[in-house]
Design a protein around this motif. Structure first.
Motif, PDB file in Angstrom:
ATOM      1  N   GLU A 103       0.827  -1.207   0.000  1.00  0.00           N
ATOM      2  CA  GLU A 103       0.000   0.000   0.000  1.00  0.00           C
ATOM      3  C   GLU A 103       0.863   1.258   0.000  1.00  0.00           C
ATOM      4  OE1 GLU A 103      -3.710   2.238   2.264  1.00  0.00           O
ATOM      5  OE2 GLU A 103      -2.914   0.376   3.120  1.00  0.00           O
ATOM      6  N   LEU A 104       1.912   1.265   0.803  1.00  0.00           N
ATOM      7  CA  LEU A 104       2.763   2.452   0.881  1.00  0.00           C
ATOM      8  C   LEU A 104       3.409   2.784  -0.458  1.00  0.00           C
ATOM      9  CD1 LEU A 104       4.496   1.818   4.326  1.00  0.00           C
ATOM     10  CD2 LEU A 104       2.655   3.436   3.822  1.00  0.00           C
ATOM     11  N   THR A 105       3.658   1.762  -1.264  1.00  0.00           N
ATOM     12  CA  THR A 105       4.241   1.978  -2.592  1.00  0.00           C
ATOM     13  C   THR A 105       3.372   2.930  -3.426  1.00  0.00           C
ATOM     14  OG1 THR A 105       5.232  -0.231  -2.571  1.00  0.00           O
ATOM     15  CG2 THR A 105       5.006   0.836  -4.711  1.00  0.00           C
ATOM     16  N   GLN A 106       2.060   2.834  -3.264  1.00  0.00           N
ATOM     17  CA  GLN A 106       1.138   3.661  -4.041  1.00  0.00           C
ATOM     18  C   GLN A 106       1.218   5.150  -3.660  1.00  0.00           C
ATOM     19  OE1 GLN A 106      -2.915   1.926  -3.971  1.00  0.00           O
ATOM     20  NE2 GLN A 106      -1.979   0.115  -3.054  1.00  0.00           N
ATOM     21  N   TYR A 107       1.719   5.429  -2.462  1.00  0.00           N
ATOM     22  CA  TYR A 107       1.726   6.811  -1.961  1.00  0.00           C
ATOM     23  C   TYR A 107       3.139   7.314  -1.669  1.00  0.00           C
ATOM     24  CZ  TYR A 107      -3.098   5.373  -1.204  1.00  0.00           C
ATOM     25  OH  TYR A 107      -4.373   4.884  -1.388  1.00  0.00           O
ATOM     26  N   SER A 108       4.127   6.669  -2.265  1.00  0.00           N
ATOM     27  CA  SER A 108       5.519   6.999  -1.951  1.00  0.00           C
ATOM     28  C   SER A 108       5.876   8.448  -2.292  1.00  0.00           C
ATOM     29  CB  SER A 108       6.475   6.044  -2.674  1.00  0.00           C
ATOM     30  OG  SER A 108       6.290   6.115  -4.082  1.00  0.00           O
ATOM     31  N   ASP A 109       5.220   9.024  -3.293  1.00  0.00           N
ATOM     32  CA  ASP A 109       5.497  10.427  -3.643  1.00  0.00           C
ATOM     33  C   ASP A 109       4.910  11.404  -2.627  1.00  0.00           C
ATOM     34  OD1 ASP A 109       6.837   9.652  -5.905  1.00  0.00           O
ATOM     35  OD2 ASP A 109       5.132   9.937  -7.252  1.00  0.00           O
ATOM     36  N   HIS A 110       3.906  10.952  -1.889  1.00  0.00           N
ATOM     37  CA  HIS A 110       3.224  11.810  -0.918  1.00  0.00           C
ATOM     38  C   HIS A 110       3.843  11.698   0.482  1.00  0.00           C
ATOM     39  CE1 HIS A 110      -0.186  13.854   1.037  1.00  0.00           C
ATOM     40  NE2 HIS A 110      -0.150  12.895   1.934  1.00  0.00           N
ATOM     41  N   ILE A 111       4.246  10.503   0.845  1.00  0.00           N
ATOM     42  CA  ILE A 111       4.736  10.236   2.205  1.00  0.00           C
ATOM     43  C   ILE A 111       6.080  10.918   2.427  1.00  0.00           C
ATOM     44  CG2 ILE A 111       5.512   8.433   3.792  1.00  0.00           C
ATOM     45  CD1 ILE A 111       3.598   6.515   2.266  1.00  0.00           C
ATOM     46  N   ARG A 112       6.204  11.613   3.542  1.00  0.00           N
ATOM     47  CA  ARG A 112       7.469  12.252   3.887  1.00  0.00           C
ATOM     48  C   ARG A 112       8.424  11.285   4.585  1.00  0.00           C
ATOM     49  NH1 ARG A 112       5.483  18.019   6.551  1.00  0.00           N
ATOM     50  NH2 ARG A 112       4.485  18.880   4.677  1.00  0.00           N
ATOM     51  N   ARG A 113       7.860  10.454   5.442  1.00  0.00           N
ATOM     52  CA  ARG A 113       8.731   9.588   6.236  1.00  0.00           C
ATOM     53  C   ARG A 113       7.950   8.387   6.760  1.00  0.00           C
ATOM     54  NH1 ARG A 113      12.421  12.132  10.929  1.00  0.00           N
ATOM     55  NH2 ARG A 113      13.819  12.444   9.165  1.00  0.00           N
ATOM     56  N   VAL A 114       8.613   7.228   6.775  1.00  0.00           N
ATOM     57  CA  VAL A 114       8.080   6.039   7.435  1.00  0.00           C
ATOM     58  C   VAL A 114       9.009   5.711   8.598  1.00  0.00           C
ATOM     59  CG1 VAL A 114       7.564   3.581   7.229  1.00  0.00           C
ATOM     60  CG2 VAL A 114       6.948   5.135   5.371  1.00  0.00           C
ATOM     61  N   ILE A 115       8.426   5.466   9.754  1.00  0.00           N
ATOM     62  CA  ILE A 115       9.196   5.199  10.965  1.00  0.00           C
ATOM     63  C   ILE A 115       8.875   3.795  11.462  1.00  0.00           C
ATOM     64  CG2 ILE A 115       9.756   6.010  13.298  1.00  0.00           C
ATOM     65  CD1 ILE A 115       7.692   8.318  11.214  1.00  0.00           C
ATOM     66  N   PRO A 116       9.734   2.797  11.201  1.00  0.00           N
ATOM     67  CA  PRO A 116       9.502   1.445  11.719  1.00  0.00           C
ATOM     68  C   PRO A 116       9.843   1.400  13.214  1.00  0.00           C
ATOM     69  CG  PRO A 116      10.973   1.425   9.800  1.00  0.00           C
ATOM     70  CD  PRO A 116      10.910   2.836  10.324  1.00  0.00           C
ATOM     71  N   GLN A 117       8.984   1.964  14.004  1.00  0.00           N
ATOM     72  CA  GLN A 117       9.296   2.230  15.407  1.00  0.00           C
ATOM     73  C   GLN A 117       8.016   2.388  16.194  1.00  0.00           C
ATOM     74  OE1 GLN A 117      12.627   3.230  16.778  1.00  0.00           O
ATOM     75  NE2 GLN A 117      11.507   2.842  18.666  1.00  0.00           N
ATOM     76  N   GLY A 118       7.991   1.839  17.383  1.00  0.00           N
ATOM     77  CA  GLY A 118       6.845   2.035  18.261  1.00  0.00           C
ATOM     78  C   GLY A 118       7.319   2.092  19.694  1.00  0.00           C
ATOM     79  N   TYR A 119       6.715   1.282  20.541  1.00  0.00           N
ATOM     80  CA  TYR A 119       7.100   1.264  21.950  1.00  0.00           C
ATOM     81  C   TYR A 119       8.197   0.235  22.238  1.00  0.00           C
ATOM     82  CZ  TYR A 119       3.352   4.420  23.182  1.00  0.00           C
ATOM     83  OH  TYR A 119       2.535   5.524  23.285  1.00  0.00           O
ATOM     84  N   GLY A 120       8.664  -0.456  21.221  1.00  0.00           N
ATOM     85  CA  GLY A 120       9.721  -1.434  21.424  1.00  0.00           C
ATOM     86  C   GLY A 120      11.067  -0.925  20.935  1.00  0.00           C
ATOM     87  N   GLU A 121      12.096  -1.721  21.181  1.00  0.00           N
ATOM     88  CA  GLU A 121      13.430  -1.450  20.655  1.00  0.00           C
ATOM     89  C   GLU A 121      13.528  -2.123  19.292  1.00  0.00           C
ATOM     90  OE1 GLU A 121      16.950  -0.914  19.275  1.00  0.00           O
ATOM     91  OE2 GLU A 121      16.283   0.238  21.024  1.00  0.00           O
ATOM     92  N   PRO A 122      13.622  -1.355  18.207  1.00  0.00           N
ATOM     93  CA  PRO A 122      13.539  -1.933  16.865  1.00  0.00           C
ATOM     94  C   PRO A 122      14.596  -2.990  16.553  1.00  0.00           C
ATOM     95  CG  PRO A 122      14.291   0.351  16.791  1.00  0.00           C
ATOM     96  CD  PRO A 122      13.807   0.107  18.182  1.00  0.00           C
ATOM     97  N   LEU A 123      15.781  -2.895  17.150  1.00  0.00           N
ATOM     98  CA  LEU A 123      16.834  -3.855  16.844  1.00  0.00           C
ATOM     99  C   LEU A 123      16.579  -5.242  17.420  1.00  0.00           C
ATOM    100  CD1 LEU A 123      20.043  -1.641  17.145  1.00  0.00           C
ATOM    101  CD2 LEU A 123      18.830  -2.365  15.085  1.00  0.00           C
ATOM    102  N   LEU A 124      15.524  -5.389  18.214  1.00  0.00           N
ATOM    103  CA  LEU A 124      15.118  -6.712  18.685  1.00  0.00           C
ATOM    104  C   LEU A 124      14.379  -7.485  17.601  1.00  0.00           C
ATOM    105  CD1 LEU A 124      13.924  -5.904  22.321  1.00  0.00           C
ATOM    106  CD2 LEU A 124      15.739  -7.519  21.711  1.00  0.00           C
ATOM    107  N   ASP A 125      13.919  -6.798  16.574  1.00  0.00           N
ATOM    108  CA  ASP A 125      13.140  -7.428  15.511  1.00  0.00           C
ATOM    109  C   ASP A 125      14.062  -7.955  14.419  1.00  0.00           C
ATOM    110  OD1 ASP A 125      11.302  -8.245  13.648  1.00  0.00           O
ATOM    111  OD2 ASP A 125      10.691  -6.228  13.072  1.00  0.00           O
TER     112      ASP A 125
END
Length: 327
Positions: free
Chosen positions: A67-89
Motif C-alpha cells: 500500500e505504501l508503494t502507491q503513496y511513496s510520492d506523498h509520504i514524507r517519512r516512514v518510521i519502523p518504530q513504536g514502543y519497542g526497541e527496533p533492533l530486537l526485531d
C-alpha cells in the motif's frame, strides 16, 4: 483560513490543508513491541496491554509495503518504530530495505543502541536507512543507567562510536541524530557537556537535539514547573498535529487514533483487514480532527493532560559544523 487550520498548516509545513486529507504524511509502524530497557520516562515501563508483546508478521509488513508503494510520492517519512526497541526485531532490516526499494524517501528509526553490534551496524547501513536516532540521555554513566534501566552506558557508547566508524568507512548515507530527553533534577546539567563531546565525533549532516520530557498522552505525570503549566494552558485550545499528520500501526495491526494512546482508548482500525487510506479517511479519524479544529485538546478527556506532539517542547537541533557549541 480558520486559525486552527492555519496552525496545523504552519506546524506541518503544508502549502494547503487538503494535503493531509489524502493520505498521512508520516507513517509509524511498530515492528516489535518488545524492549530490553525500562526507561523511567517511558509509559511502556509502566503498562502495555499484554497482547502486544510480539513482533509484526512478515505478511503484515508486505501488505503495508504494497500500500505504501502507491503513496511513496506523498509520504514524507516512514518510521519502523513504536514502543519497542527496533533492533530486537530480526525482520527490521528486511522491512527497511523493502521500504526504500518501493520509493519511500525517508526511513527513520530510533534506538537505544545497546544491541548495535558490528553485524547489525552493517545491516542497517546496507538496508538504506536514512536516519537513526540514538536515545542517550546523559553524559555520565551513573546518570544514564538510572534513566535507561537495564542498559550499560559503556556498551552503548562503544556501539555508537563503532557504528559511526563503519558508516564513514563504507561511505554510508545514514544520518545520526542524538535525542536527549531533558529531565529536571536528573540530567539537564549534563546536556551542554553531552553536546560538546559528540560534536567532535559526528559528521556534518549528523545532529544533536534535546526534548523536554512529555506525558505520552497523559500516561506520565506532567512536570510541576511554571513553564509546563503555561504550555499546558496554551496547548488546550490548539489542535494536536499528531492526528493530522501521522498514522500509527502497532505490531499486531491495531491502528490507534493517537500514536501515544498507550491504553488504546480509541482504535481506528486494523491494518490486517483495512487499508491505511480507508482508516485515515474514515469516520473516527475525521471526527477527531474536526473536533480538534473546533476546540483543540479539550475535545477529548485524555488530551488536556497530554503535551505530546507539541513543537513548543522541542529544542533547536544543533548541527555539527566543525565547531563546538554550548547548548
Amino acid at each position: 483560513m480558520e486559525p486552527n487550520k492555519q496552525y496545523i498548516c504552519d506546524t506541518l509545513e503544508l502549502s494547503e490543508y487538503s494535503e493531509i486529507e489524502y493520505f498521512p504524511l508520516y507513517v509509524q509502524i511498530e515492528t516489535t513491541a518488545r524492549c530490553n530497557s525500562k526507561c523511567v520516562m517511558c509509559p511502556r515501563s509502566k503498562e502495555l496491554p499484554s497482547r502486544r508483546q510480539w513482533d509484526m508478521s512478515r505478511e503484515l509488513m508486505d501488505k503495508l509495503i504494497n500500500e505504501l508503494t502507491q503513496y511513496s510520492d506523498h509520504i514524507r517519512r516512514v518510521i519502523p518504530q513504536g514502543y519497542g526497541e527496533p533492533l530486537l526485531d530480526p525482520n527490521l532490516f528486511y522491512f527497511i530495505n523493502k521500504l526504500k526499494k518501493c520509493g519511500i524517501r525517508e526511513v527513520f528509526i530510533s534506538s537505544n543502541g545497546s544491541l548495535l553490534d558490528e553485524k547489525r551496524s552493517h545491516l542497517l547501513i546496507e538496508s538504506g536507512l536514512d536516519q537513526i536516532d540514538f536515545s542517550v540521555d546523559a553524559f555520565n554513566g551513573e546518570t544514564y543507567e538510572k534513566i535507561r534501566k537495564g542498559l550499560c552506558y559503556e556498551i552503548v557508547m562503544e556501539n555508537i562510536k563503532r557504528f559511526i566508524k563503519i558508516r564513514d568507512k563504507l561511505g554510508g548515507k545514514t544520518r545520526i541524530r542524538f535525542r536527549y530527553v531533558i529531565q529536571e533534577g536528573i540530567n539537564e546539567k549534563e546536556y551542554g557537556g553531552f553536546c560538546n563531546y559528540w560534536q567532535s565525533h559526528i559528521g556534518e549532516k549528523d545532529m544533536i537535539s534535546g526534548k523536554k520530557i512529555h506525558t505520552f498522552g497523559g500516561n506520565m505525570a506532567m512536570p510541576d514547573r511554571k513553564e509546563y503549566n503555561e504550555l499546558k494552558d496554551k496547548l488546550l485550545s490548539l489542535p494536536c498535529k499528531g492526528i493530522f499528520g501521522t498514522i500509527s500501526v502497532l505490531s499486531d495491526g491495531t491502528m490507534p487514533i493517537c500514536g501515544v494512546d498507550v491504553n488504546q482508548n480509541h482504535i481506528a482500525g486494523d491494518a490486517n483487514i483495512s487499508s491505511l487510506q480507508s482508516v485515515w479517511q474514515g469516520e473516527l479519524f475525521t471526527t477527531f480532527r474536526n473536533n480538534h479544529l473546533k476546540a483543540g485538546r479539550v475535545s477529548y478527556p485524555h488530551c488536556p493532560s497530554c503535551n505530546s506532539w507539541a513543537p513548543e517542547l522541542k529544542l533547536p537541533e544543533a548541527l555539527s559544523l566543525g565547531s563546538k557549541q554550548n547548548v
